[in-house]
Enzyme design. Structure first.
Site, PDB file in Angstrom:
ATOM      1  N   SER A   6      22.352   5.466  39.156  1.00 30.04           N
ATOM      2  CA  SER A   6      21.217   5.978  38.296  1.00 30.04           C
ATOM      3  C   SER A   6      20.972   7.529  38.510  1.00 30.04           C
ATOM      4  CB  SER A   6      19.893   5.392  38.603  1.00 30.04           C
ATOM      5  OG  SER A   6      18.738   5.754  37.914  1.00 30.04           O
ATOM      6  N   LYS A  25      13.108   6.282  40.033  1.00 28.12           N
ATOM      7  CA  LYS A  25      13.497   5.055  40.342  1.00 28.12           C
ATOM      8  C   LYS A  25      14.109   5.259  41.649  1.00 28.12           C
ATOM      9  CE  LYS A  25      15.544   2.450  36.887  1.00 28.12           C
ATOM     10  NZ  LYS A  25      16.591   1.934  36.065  1.00 28.12           N
ATOM     11  N   ASP A  58      19.355  -3.299  35.829  1.00 26.40           N
ATOM     12  CA  ASP A  58      19.198  -3.230  34.380  1.00 26.40           C
ATOM     13  C   ASP A  58      17.952  -4.033  34.304  1.00 26.40           C
ATOM     14  OD1 ASP A  58      19.487  -2.039  32.056  1.00 26.40           O
ATOM     15  OD2 ASP A  58      20.604  -3.562  31.222  1.00 26.40           O
TER      16      ASP A  58
END
Length: 198
Positions: free
Chosen positions: A7, A12, A68
Protein backbone atom coordinates in the site's frame (compact mmCIF):
# COMPACT_ATOMS: atom_id res chain seq x y z
CA UNK A 1 10.46 -8.73 11.82
CA UNK A 2 10.45 -6.71 8.61
CA UNK A 3 7.29 -6.84 6.50
CA UNK A 4 6.49 -4.90 3.34
CA UNK A 5 2.89 -3.73 3.07
CA UNK A 6 1.39 -3.50 -0.43
CA UNK A 7 0.00 0.00 0.00
CA UNK A 8 1.04 3.61 -0.56
CA UNK A 9 -1.45 4.87 2.02
CA UNK A 10 0.45 6.42 4.93
CA UNK A 11 -2.61 6.57 7.20
CA UNK A 12 -3.28 2.88 6.64
CA UNK A 13 0.41 2.09 7.27
CA UNK A 14 0.31 3.79 10.68
CA UNK A 15 -2.86 1.89 11.57
CA UNK A 16 -1.28 -1.40 10.52
CA UNK A 17 1.89 -0.74 12.55
CA UNK A 18 -0.29 -0.15 15.59
CA UNK A 19 -2.43 -3.25 15.01
CA UNK A 20 0.59 -5.52 14.46
CA UNK A 21 2.68 -3.82 17.16
CA UNK A 22 5.50 -3.73 14.63
CA UNK A 23 7.50 -0.65 13.65
CA UNK A 24 9.31 -2.59 10.92
CA UNK A 25 6.36 -2.54 8.53
CA UNK A 26 7.52 -0.78 5.37
CA UNK A 27 5.87 0.61 2.26
CA UNK A 28 7.05 -0.29 -1.26
CA UNK A 29 8.89 3.04 -1.63
CA UNK A 30 10.87 2.23 1.55
CA UNK A 31 12.47 -0.71 -0.28
CA UNK A 32 13.15 1.18 -3.50
CA UNK A 33 9.90 0.47 -5.36
CA UNK A 34 8.40 3.70 -6.63
CA UNK A 35 4.87 4.09 -7.99
CA UNK A 36 3.73 0.64 -6.85
CA UNK A 37 0.26 0.16 -8.29
CA UNK A 38 -1.82 -2.91 -9.02
CA UNK A 39 -5.07 -3.04 -11.00
CA UNK A 40 -7.60 -4.60 -8.65
CA UNK A 41 -9.71 -6.45 -11.19
CA UNK A 42 -10.34 -9.60 -9.18
CA UNK A 43 -13.90 -10.72 -8.53
CA UNK A 44 -13.38 -11.20 -4.77
CA UNK A 45 -11.54 -9.51 -1.92
CA UNK A 46 -9.27 -12.56 -1.67
CA UNK A 47 -8.29 -12.32 -5.35
CA UNK A 48 -7.50 -8.61 -5.07
CA UNK A 49 -5.53 -9.07 -1.85
CA UNK A 50 -3.48 -11.83 -3.50
CA UNK A 51 -2.87 -9.77 -6.64
CA UNK A 52 -1.39 -6.91 -4.61
CA UNK A 53 0.70 -9.14 -2.35
CA UNK A 54 2.00 -11.32 -5.18
CA UNK A 55 2.96 -8.33 -7.34
CA UNK A 56 5.00 -7.00 -4.43
CA UNK A 57 6.49 -10.40 -3.61
CA UNK A 58 7.78 -10.76 -7.19
CA UNK A 59 9.65 -7.49 -6.71
CA UNK A 60 10.99 -8.10 -3.20
CA UNK A 61 11.18 -11.92 -2.74
CA UNK A 62 10.59 -11.26 0.96
CA UNK A 63 7.71 -11.28 3.45
CA UNK A 64 4.88 -9.11 2.15
CA UNK A 65 1.20 -8.63 2.87
CA UNK A 66 -1.79 -6.73 1.58
CA UNK A 67 -5.38 -6.23 2.58
CA UNK A 68 -8.62 -5.59 0.77
CA UNK A 69 -11.90 -4.50 2.31
CA UNK A 70 -15.46 -4.45 1.05
CA UNK A 71 -18.79 -3.15 2.32
CA UNK A 72 -21.74 -5.43 1.64
CA UNK A 73 -25.28 -4.03 1.95
CA UNK A 74 -28.08 -6.57 2.10
CA UNK A 75 -30.83 -4.68 0.27
CA UNK A 76 -28.46 -3.56 -2.52
CA UNK A 77 -27.56 -7.13 -3.51
CA UNK A 78 -24.34 -6.77 -1.50
CA UNK A 79 -23.21 -3.61 -3.26
CA UNK A 80 -20.86 -1.78 -3.13
CA UNK A 81 -18.96 -4.94 -2.19
CA UNK A 82 -15.43 -5.05 -3.55
CA UNK A 83 -15.99 -1.69 -5.26
CA UNK A 84 -16.50 0.19 -1.97
CA UNK A 85 -13.45 2.40 -2.45
CA UNK A 86 -14.53 3.59 -5.89
CA UNK A 87 -18.30 3.20 -5.63
CA UNK A 88 -19.13 6.69 -6.92
CA UNK A 89 -16.40 6.61 -9.59
CA UNK A 90 -12.66 6.13 -9.99
CA UNK A 91 -11.78 9.51 -8.47
CA UNK A 92 -14.60 9.59 -5.93
CA UNK A 93 -13.99 11.00 -2.47
CA UNK A 94 -15.12 9.23 0.69
CA UNK A 95 -17.94 11.76 0.91
CA UNK A 96 -19.03 11.00 -2.68
CA UNK A 97 -19.19 7.29 -1.88
CA UNK A 98 -21.17 7.84 1.32
CA UNK A 99 -23.62 10.14 -0.45
CA UNK A 100 -24.24 7.62 -3.23
CA UNK A 101 -24.87 4.84 -0.75
CA UNK A 102 -27.23 6.94 1.38
CA UNK A 103 -29.12 7.99 -1.74
CA UNK A 104 -29.59 4.38 -2.86
CA UNK A 105 -30.88 3.39 0.58
CA UNK A 106 -33.30 6.26 1.15
CA UNK A 107 -36.39 4.14 0.36
CA UNK A 108 -35.08 0.88 1.85
CA UNK A 109 -36.31 -0.54 5.15
CA UNK A 110 -33.54 -3.10 5.43
CA UNK A 111 -30.23 -1.30 6.07
CA UNK A 112 -28.26 -4.34 7.29
CA UNK A 113 -24.64 -4.40 6.14
CA UNK A 114 -21.25 -5.81 6.98
CA UNK A 115 -17.62 -4.97 6.41
CA UNK A 116 -15.20 -7.73 5.43
CA UNK A 117 -11.42 -7.46 5.34
CA UNK A 118 -9.15 -10.10 3.81
CA UNK A 119 -5.39 -10.06 4.43
CA UNK A 120 -3.01 -11.98 2.18
CA UNK A 121 0.46 -12.74 3.54
CA UNK A 122 3.21 -14.26 1.38
CA UNK A 123 6.27 -15.63 3.16
CA UNK A 124 9.88 -15.79 1.97
CA UNK A 125 9.16 -19.07 0.18
CA UNK A 126 6.23 -17.64 -1.80
CA UNK A 127 3.51 -19.46 0.19
CA UNK A 128 0.30 -17.48 0.68
CA UNK A 129 -1.90 -17.33 3.80
CA UNK A 130 -5.22 -15.56 4.40
CA UNK A 131 -6.90 -13.93 7.39
CA UNK A 132 -10.42 -12.48 7.56
CA UNK A 133 -12.28 -10.09 9.81
CA UNK A 134 -15.98 -9.24 9.65
CA UNK A 135 -18.05 -6.55 11.36
CA UNK A 136 -21.85 -6.53 11.18
CA UNK A 137 -23.97 -3.40 11.45
CA UNK A 138 -26.44 -1.17 9.65
CA UNK A 139 -26.16 1.89 7.44
CA UNK A 140 -27.31 4.98 9.34
CA UNK A 141 -29.68 7.45 7.70
CA UNK A 142 -27.16 10.28 8.05
CA UNK A 143 -23.55 10.79 9.08
CA UNK A 144 -22.66 10.30 12.74
CA UNK A 145 -19.35 11.38 14.28
CA UNK A 146 -16.23 13.12 13.04
CA UNK A 147 -13.70 10.30 13.11
CA UNK A 148 -12.48 7.62 10.76
CA UNK A 149 -12.52 7.52 6.99
CA UNK A 150 -14.39 5.80 4.18
CA UNK A 151 -17.86 4.76 5.33
CA UNK A 152 -17.12 4.99 9.07
CA UNK A 153 -19.53 7.88 9.66
CA UNK A 154 -22.52 5.97 8.32
CA UNK A 155 -21.67 2.43 9.46
CA UNK A 156 -23.60 1.94 12.69
CA UNK A 157 -22.61 -0.89 15.04
CA UNK A 158 -25.94 -1.76 16.65
CA UNK A 159 -24.55 -3.74 19.59
CA UNK A 160 -22.43 -0.74 20.61
CA UNK A 161 -25.00 1.97 19.83
CA UNK A 162 -22.68 4.14 17.76
CA UNK A 163 -21.09 4.52 14.35
CA UNK A 164 -17.45 3.76 13.62
CA UNK A 165 -17.04 7.51 13.14
CA UNK A 166 -18.07 8.08 16.77
CA UNK A 167 -15.49 5.69 18.20
CA UNK A 168 -12.07 6.34 19.67
CA UNK A 169 -9.52 5.04 17.18
CA UNK A 170 -7.89 2.60 19.62
CA UNK A 171 -11.27 1.11 20.52
CA UNK A 172 -12.30 0.95 16.88
CA UNK A 173 -9.10 -0.95 16.05
CA UNK A 174 -10.09 -3.64 18.56
CA UNK A 175 -13.56 -4.31 17.16
CA UNK A 176 -13.31 -3.38 13.48
CA UNK A 177 -13.14 -5.79 10.54
CA UNK A 178 -9.54 -4.76 9.80
CA UNK A 179 -8.64 -4.96 13.48
CA UNK A 180 -10.04 -8.48 13.77
CA UNK A 181 -8.23 -9.65 10.61
CA UNK A 182 -4.98 -8.06 11.79
CA UNK A 183 -5.33 -9.75 15.19
CA UNK A 184 -5.48 -13.16 13.49
CA UNK A 185 -2.53 -12.20 11.28
CA UNK A 186 -0.48 -11.05 14.28
CA UNK A 187 -1.21 -14.28 16.18
CA UNK A 188 -0.08 -16.25 13.13
CA UNK A 189 3.16 -14.26 12.81
CA UNK A 190 3.93 -14.52 16.52
CA UNK A 191 3.49 -18.28 16.40
CA UNK A 192 5.26 -18.92 13.09
CA UNK A 193 8.25 -16.69 13.81
CA UNK A 194 8.38 -16.72 17.62
CA UNK A 195 11.98 -17.99 17.73
CA UNK A 196 13.14 -16.07 14.69
CA UNK A 197 14.61 -12.63 14.17
CA UNK A 198 13.94 -12.76 10.42
Amino acid sequence: MQLVFASNNLNKLEQVKLLLDNDKVLMPKDVGIDNFDVIEDGSTLKENAFKKAYALYKLTKSKVFSDDTGLFVNSLNNRPGIYAHRYAGEDATDKDNRNKLLSELKDKDNRDAYFLTVICFIDDDGKDYYFEGRLDGTIAEHELGDGGFGYDKIFYVDKLGKSLGQMDVLFKNQISHRGLAMKKFKEFLDKKYENSNN
